[in-house]
Write a protein that holds these residues in place. Structure first.
Motif, PDB file in Angstrom:
ATOM      1  N   LYS A  59       0.813  -1.222   0.000  1.00  0.00           N
ATOM      2  CA  LYS A  59       0.000   0.000   0.000  1.00  0.00           C
ATOM      3  C   LYS A  59       0.845   1.270   0.000  1.00  0.00           C
ATOM      4  O   LYS A  59       0.512   2.253  -0.665  1.00  0.00           O
ATOM      5  CB  LYS A  59      -0.905   0.018   1.241  1.00  0.00           C
ATOM      6  N   VAL A  60       1.915   1.273   0.792  1.00  0.00           N
ATOM      7  CA  VAL A  60       2.726   2.478   0.951  1.00  0.00           C
ATOM      8  C   VAL A  60       3.676   2.616  -0.227  1.00  0.00           C
ATOM      9  O   VAL A  60       4.416   1.681  -0.551  1.00  0.00           O
ATOM     10  CB  VAL A  60       3.522   2.432   2.271  1.00  0.00           C
ATOM     11  N   LEU A  61       3.672   3.764  -0.862  1.00  0.00           N
ATOM     12  CA  LEU A  61       4.599   4.011  -1.956  1.00  0.00           C
ATOM     13  C   LEU A  61       5.997   4.229  -1.396  1.00  0.00           C
ATOM     14  O   LEU A  61       6.169   4.757  -0.298  1.00  0.00           O
ATOM     15  CB  LEU A  61       4.150   5.236  -2.754  1.00  0.00           C
ATOM     16  N   TRP A  84       9.762   2.926   0.014  1.00  0.00           N
ATOM     17  CA  TRP A  84      10.194   1.865   0.929  1.00  0.00           C
ATOM     18  C   TRP A  84       9.434   1.985   2.220  1.00  0.00           C
ATOM     19  O   TRP A  84       9.505   2.990   2.922  1.00  0.00           O
ATOM     20  CB  TRP A  84      11.698   1.962   1.166  1.00  0.00           C
ATOM     21  N   ILE A  85       8.712   0.948   2.583  1.00  0.00           N
ATOM     22  CA  ILE A  85       7.704   1.029   3.634  1.00  0.00           C
ATOM     23  C   ILE A  85       8.244   1.545   4.960  1.00  0.00           C
ATOM     24  O   ILE A  85       7.634   2.383   5.605  1.00  0.00           O
ATOM     25  CB  ILE A  85       7.023  -0.341   3.819  1.00  0.00           C
ATOM     26  N   TRP A  86       9.411   1.088   5.386  1.00  0.00           N
ATOM     27  CA  TRP A  86       9.875   1.489   6.717  1.00  0.00           C
ATOM     28  C   TRP A  86      10.441   2.909   6.701  1.00  0.00           C
ATOM     29  O   TRP A  86      10.463   3.575   7.719  1.00  0.00           O
ATOM     30  CB  TRP A  86      10.939   0.510   7.224  1.00  0.00           C
ATOM     31  N   ARG A  87      10.865   3.376   5.554  1.00  0.00           N
ATOM     32  CA  ARG A  87      11.449   4.715   5.485  1.00  0.00           C
ATOM     33  C   ARG A  87      10.386   5.794   5.275  1.00  0.00           C
ATOM     34  O   ARG A  87      10.500   6.892   5.806  1.00  0.00           O
ATOM     35  CB  ARG A  87      12.466   4.775   4.329  1.00  0.00           C
ATOM     36  N   ASP A  88       9.377   5.472   4.502  1.00  0.00           N
ATOM     37  CA  ASP A  88       8.435   6.493   4.046  1.00  0.00           C
ATOM     38  C   ASP A  88       7.134   6.539   4.829  1.00  0.00           C
ATOM     39  O   ASP A  88       6.210   7.240   4.454  1.00  0.00           O
ATOM     40  CB  ASP A  88       8.131   6.278   2.559  1.00  0.00           C
ATOM     41  N   SER A  89       7.028   5.783   5.905  1.00  0.00           N
ATOM     42  CA  SER A  89       5.839   5.868   6.754  1.00  0.00           C
ATOM     43  C   SER A  89       6.242   5.520   8.181  1.00  0.00           C
ATOM     44  O   SER A  89       7.236   4.826   8.413  1.00  0.00           O
ATOM     45  CB  SER A  89       4.741   4.922   6.270  1.00  0.00           C
ATOM     46  N   ALA A 133      -2.934   3.572  11.343  1.00  0.00           N
ATOM     47  CA  ALA A 133      -4.100   4.379  10.972  1.00  0.00           C
ATOM     48  C   ALA A 133      -4.609   3.995   9.585  1.00  0.00           C
ATOM     49  O   ALA A 133      -5.825   3.971   9.339  1.00  0.00           O
ATOM     50  CB  ALA A 133      -3.747   5.856  11.029  1.00  0.00           C
ATOM     51  N   MET A 134      -3.692   3.683   8.682  1.00  0.00           N
ATOM     52  CA  MET A 134      -4.092   3.275   7.337  1.00  0.00           C
ATOM     53  C   MET A 134      -4.882   1.977   7.375  1.00  0.00           C
ATOM     54  O   MET A 134      -5.935   1.856   6.736  1.00  0.00           O
ATOM     55  CB  MET A 134      -2.854   3.124   6.449  1.00  0.00           C
ATOM     56  N   LYS A 159       1.836  -0.857  -4.924  1.00  0.00           N
ATOM     57  CA  LYS A 159       3.144  -1.444  -5.150  1.00  0.00           C
ATOM     58  C   LYS A 159       3.091  -2.723  -5.971  1.00  0.00           C
ATOM     59  O   LYS A 159       4.112  -3.174  -6.483  1.00  0.00           O
ATOM     60  CB  LYS A 159       3.859  -1.679  -3.814  1.00  0.00           C
ATOM     61  N   LEU A 160       1.897  -3.321  -6.121  1.00  0.00           N
ATOM     62  CA  LEU A 160       1.783  -4.445  -7.053  1.00  0.00           C
ATOM     63  C   LEU A 160       2.004  -3.976  -8.485  1.00  0.00           C
ATOM     64  O   LEU A 160       2.496  -4.735  -9.324  1.00  0.00           O
ATOM     65  CB  LEU A 160       0.407  -5.107  -6.935  1.00  0.00           C
TER      66      LEU A 160
END
Length: 230
Positions: free
Chosen positions: A46-48, A50-55, A62-63, A103-104
């Protein structure tokens, strides 16, 4: 001797419901606050970026809460199913239109060797399983995978896909890797392999044949979905 917490889950103890019909606290208990599920909160696709860096953890939580609409039975949509064993929240599976996972679109796994419309809302995808600690190793992903079929069909899907791992007997796969599910889980549910983009990943799929009358009937069934699992 097999203990009660190691034995396969009896069908009479199992109930699977759309996530919006489950309280948020139940889903939070399934994900926990540690290891991969608790950190990811089912946001890998879901997160555009890199997941750990950008959220942040708070943002991902919350998402998930917004996507599932937990506690709102009248919600127009939800993002997955929740399994209960003996009344206790025990498992989760994510299933939505494939377009709900940004991300798919950029991953090579779904598209390698295939000519597919990436913007087709009629193709749904199963992307994640979470089994609560204490219920793992008891085969819960099998009924969860089967339940996604009726759920996707009721939502109007023309086809349902999954991108599971190929597992080998006696060879351990970390929980983080196998969150997409194992090949045999989807094979048992009736999915068929359509491509093998990597040495350890396959694309599995079920195509639905629906007439206009069928689609209307399935949409009407959502209010009471799925009666066979309640």
């Amino acid at each position: 001797m097999m203990t009660a917490m190691e034995a396969p889950i009896p069908a009479e103890q199992l109930m699977i419901v759309p996530a919006n019909e489950a309280p948020w606290d139940d889903l939070a208990a399934i994900f926990g606050t540690t290891d991969y599920p608790g950190r990811c909160q089912c946001q890998r696709f879901k997160v555009l970026g890199w997941i750990w860096r950008d959220s942040t953890q708070e943002e991902r939580t919350a998402m998930l809460r917004a996507q599932t609409a937990c506690g709102d039975p009248d919600a127009a949509a939800t993002s997955g199913l929740v399994a209960y064993v003996g009344g206790e929240p025990a498992g989760w599976v994510a299933v939505e239109p494939r377009t709900a996972y940004p991300k798919l679109r950029t991953s090579r796994v779904p598209w390698s060797g295939r000519d597919e419309d990436k913007g087709d809302d009629g193709i749904w995808a199963v992307t994640c399983f979470v089994v609560r600690k204490g219920y793992r190793g008891r085969g819960l992903t099998y009924p969860l995978a089967r339940a996604t079929i009726d759920f996707a069909r009721a939502g109007g899907a023309r086809a349902l896909e999954a991108y599971p791992m190929i597992t080998q007997p006696g060879k351990e796969i970390t929980w983080g890797e196998v969150h997409v599910g194992a090949r045999q889980v989807f094979e048992e549910a009736g999915f068929e392999e359509v491509s093998r983009p990597t040495a350890r990943r396959v694309v599995m799929r079920i195509d639905f044949e629906q007439t206009g009358d069928d689609l209307g009937r399935h949409r009407a069934d959502i209010d009471g979905w799925p009666a066979s699992l309640r």
